[in-house]
Each structure stands twice: as C-alpha cells, then as structure tokens.
Design a protein around this motif. Structure first.
Motif: not given
Length: 196
Positions: A18-19, A7-8, A12-13
């Motif tokens: 990182a988030g 999905y990513l 984005a992954q």
C-alpha cells in the motif's frame, strides 16, 4: 537468501505494498500537477505577450498613419516662421496594458522582456518630454530653441516607432517559436541605435 514474505507478516506485506502504491500515486499526481502548471504558465505567457503586442501595434499604427516625421517637420517650420506659435501637445497614455501587467513581466522570456522594456522606457521619456514642452515659454527661450526641443520630441517618437517594431518582432518570434530570427533583428543597426 530467504524469501521476502518470510520476514514480514501478511499485514506488514500489505502495508508495504500500500505504501508503494501511495508513493507511486503521489509521484504521478506531482507529475500531472507540474504538467498542468507548465501549461497554465505557457498560456499566461502567451496572453501577456499578445496583450502587449496589441498595445504596441496600436500605437505604432497611429505613428505611421500620422507620418510623425513629416508632421513634426511641418510643425517645426511653423514654430520658426510664425511668431509665438507653439502647438498644443496632448498627454499620451500608450502604456495602460503594460502598467496593468507589470507585476507579471517576469513571466515573459528574456528575449521578449528586453525589447519590450526598452520600448516602454522610450514612452516614459516621451511623457517626460511632453511635460517639459507644455511648460515651455517660447517668448522666453526663443523660437529656435523651442523648435529644437520640438524636433527632439518628434525624434523620440520616431525612435519609439523603431523600438516598437523590434519589440513586436521579438514577441512574434517568441510566439511563433522563431527565437533565432529575433536574435538577428535585435542585432540590427536599429537596435544598435537604441542601445546608445
């Protein structure tokens, strides 16, 4: 169920990972800050208690050294037997440290604050009595009444000695981690007298 990476995009992954690292890092920093703040607060509490302890102990040592009860009885007798005699009563400032830390009194544990405030309230009452005694006209009110007022003044100092001992025990118990021992002291007959 399809795999997460389907999905990513790779970017984005990486952003999600990182988030996650950032949020875990913030959480760790927040815990470290709380631990540091708690250590600093505990040090401040100990410092304030030690300073107040030293001030109270110094005044109690003077009262004991001067044997204030015996001294007061002797002065009372002189007031009654020597016409026109009344002692010079010096101003007392035995609360300089307390006045300096009054803004930080909230950092102290309640078990310590209560007896310390009772003790310093007694010192304020003694200061007020000193003011009254300095304005006293023995010739006008008579030796009997003057001796009675002086006796009350000495009694207030003796009570300050008792309240000071209770305050020192409360601080000592808190610094040593023996709060239960203090609770027994504050419920003693001497503390019952101070509550009245």
């Amino acid at each position: 169920m399809p795999p997460f990476d389907q999905y990513l995009s790779p970017q984005a992954q990486q952003a999600v990972i990182a988030g996650l690292f950032l949020s875990v890092g913030w959480w760790v920093v927040a815990l470290q800050n709380r631990r540091r703040d708690a250590t600093l607060r505990a040090e401040r509490v100990r410092d304030v208690q030690r300073a107040v302890f030293a001030e109270i102990r110094a005044y109690l040592a003077v009262l004991k050294r001067d044997n204030v009860g015996e001294y007061g009885a002797g002065i009372k007798d002189r007031i009654l037997t020597e016409p026109g005699f009344f002692p010079v009563i010096p101003t007392e400032h035995n609360d300089a440290i307390f006045r300096a830390i009054i803004g930080d009194i909230h950092v102290l544990p309640r078990d310590t604050v209560d007896p310390v405030v009772l003790y310093y309230s007694q010192l304020n009452a003694i200061s007020a009595m000193i003011s009254d005694l300095r304005e006293l006209d023995v010739a006008e009110i008579g030796a009997q009444r003057a001796a009675g007022m002086y006796h009350d003044y000495i009694s207030m100092k003796i009570e300050a000695l008792e309240l000071g001992e209770i305050a020192l025990e409360a601080i000592r118990a808190n610094l040593d981690g023996r709060r239960r021992g203090y609770r027994r002291t504050i419920n003693s007959p001497a503390s019952d007298r101070s509550d009245r």
